[in-house]
Design a protein around this motif. Structure first.
Motif: not given
Length: 313
Positions: A66-67, A71-77, A207-219, A221-226
């Motif tokens: 559940g981690i 959050q892929i920034l700038a249109g996927g990057g 690539p793995r997290f880009n797939q996973m982020r689609q099922r996560m909330s903004q909060a 996604s922000n936490a994992m982006s950090i």
């Protein structure tokens, strides 16, 4: 930094002005076949690729824990978190720079990129792997990448889709004048951080997290982006470690990088731009976190020291 006489990377694609053109020996790169480094030696990184493999295994089980994802920034990057962290109303479109200084900066950027190539080639080769060198694209005002369209106001970024780093060199003026983070090693830190995202892409993290982020909330996604951004800071620190080992750093260089990490922390930027902080909106890390994780890489030179996903950040 003492980069005079150091080799220049050929992995520079200059798209400033009207289209891609050749400037001073740079231009559209071809895939190079690298010979053994010969005289360029470096110390082992300890855990090396084994440490990376362990991290990748951990990343794949995060989903069941559940981690939060990246959050892929700038249109996927995966962006660096410099100008991208400013509200749109606070961003400025840089003006064109005079040719002589641009050429000097191009040479500096090319030498810094070459140093990152030497370090990461050494780490990968010491562990029986080949390092796919990224291309660094120089642009003015705006650019289209595999991750979509971006303006200079978005700041430097890395696009996993085409495995390229993008930067408008006028950003270095922004770094000094608006972020109070001048100095050549501060500029090198920007490039090394984006190369850190490339390492993450190579080992499968992005690539793995880009797939996973689609099922996560903004909060979430922000936490994992950090965690992703802090690991890129730590990878930049590893490059700094080997750069120091080669005697290329001058007095005060480390302080320049640490100051840059401080000035681009989420909390520092929010205080500067809006007068207060909103921790739940952070997606790159606080000033203290960014300093700490760059320092971890710089002090250890070991990949396993950069496990932001299995340690408190």
């Amino acid at each position: 930094m003492r980069l005079g006489g150091r080799r220049k990377s050929t992995n520079i694609q200059d798209m400033r002005g009207s289209g891609s053109r050749n400037r001073g020996g740079f231009g559209r790169p071809t895939r190079r076949v690298r010979l053994p480094s010969g005289g360029r030696t470096m110390r082992s990184s300890g855990g090396g690729i084994g440490g990376i493999v362990l991290l990748v295994i951990l990343f794949f089980v995060l989903r069941s824990c559940g981690i939060d994802p990246l959050q892929i920034l700038a249109g996927g990057g995966a962006g660096s978190g410099f100008e991208q962290m400013l509200p749109q109303s606070q961003r400025q479109n840089p003006t064109p720079r005079a040719t002589p200084r641009t050429d000097a900066q191009t040479e500096f950027v090319s030498r810094v990129l070459a140093e990152t190539e030497d370090v990461w080639n050494g780490i990968f080769q010491a562990n029986g792997r080949q390092y796919p060198e990224p291309v660094l694209v120089l642009f003015s005002s705006q650019v289209r990448s595999a991750c979509g369209f971006a303006s200079a106001a978005s700041g430097p970024f890395y696009c996993p889709g085409d495995k390229k780093l993008y930067i408008d060199l006028n950003f270095f003026d922004e770094l000094e004048q608006r972020f109070n983070a001048g100095g050549d090693f501060a500029q090198a830190y920007v490039i090394a951080h984006e190369v850190g995202h490339h390492i993450q892409n190579v080992i499968g993290v992005l690539p793995r997290f880009n797939q996973m982020r689609q099922r996560m909330s903004q909060a979430e996604s922000n936490a994992m982006s950090i965690r992703v951004e802090l690991q890129a800071d730590c990878f930049a620190g590893i490059w700094g470690y080997y750069t120091e080992q080669k005697g290329l750093l001058s007095r005060g260089d480390l302080e320049e990088a640490l100051n840059a990490a401080t000035q681009i922390g989420d909390d520092t930027i929010q205080r500067r731009t809006q007068g207060y902080v909103v921790p739940e909106s952070f997606n790159h890390g606080t000033s203290a976190q960014r300093r700490e994780w760059f320092a971890r890489g710089f002090e250890s030179g070991k990949l396993e020291a950069c496990d932001t996903f299995n340690n408190d950040v």
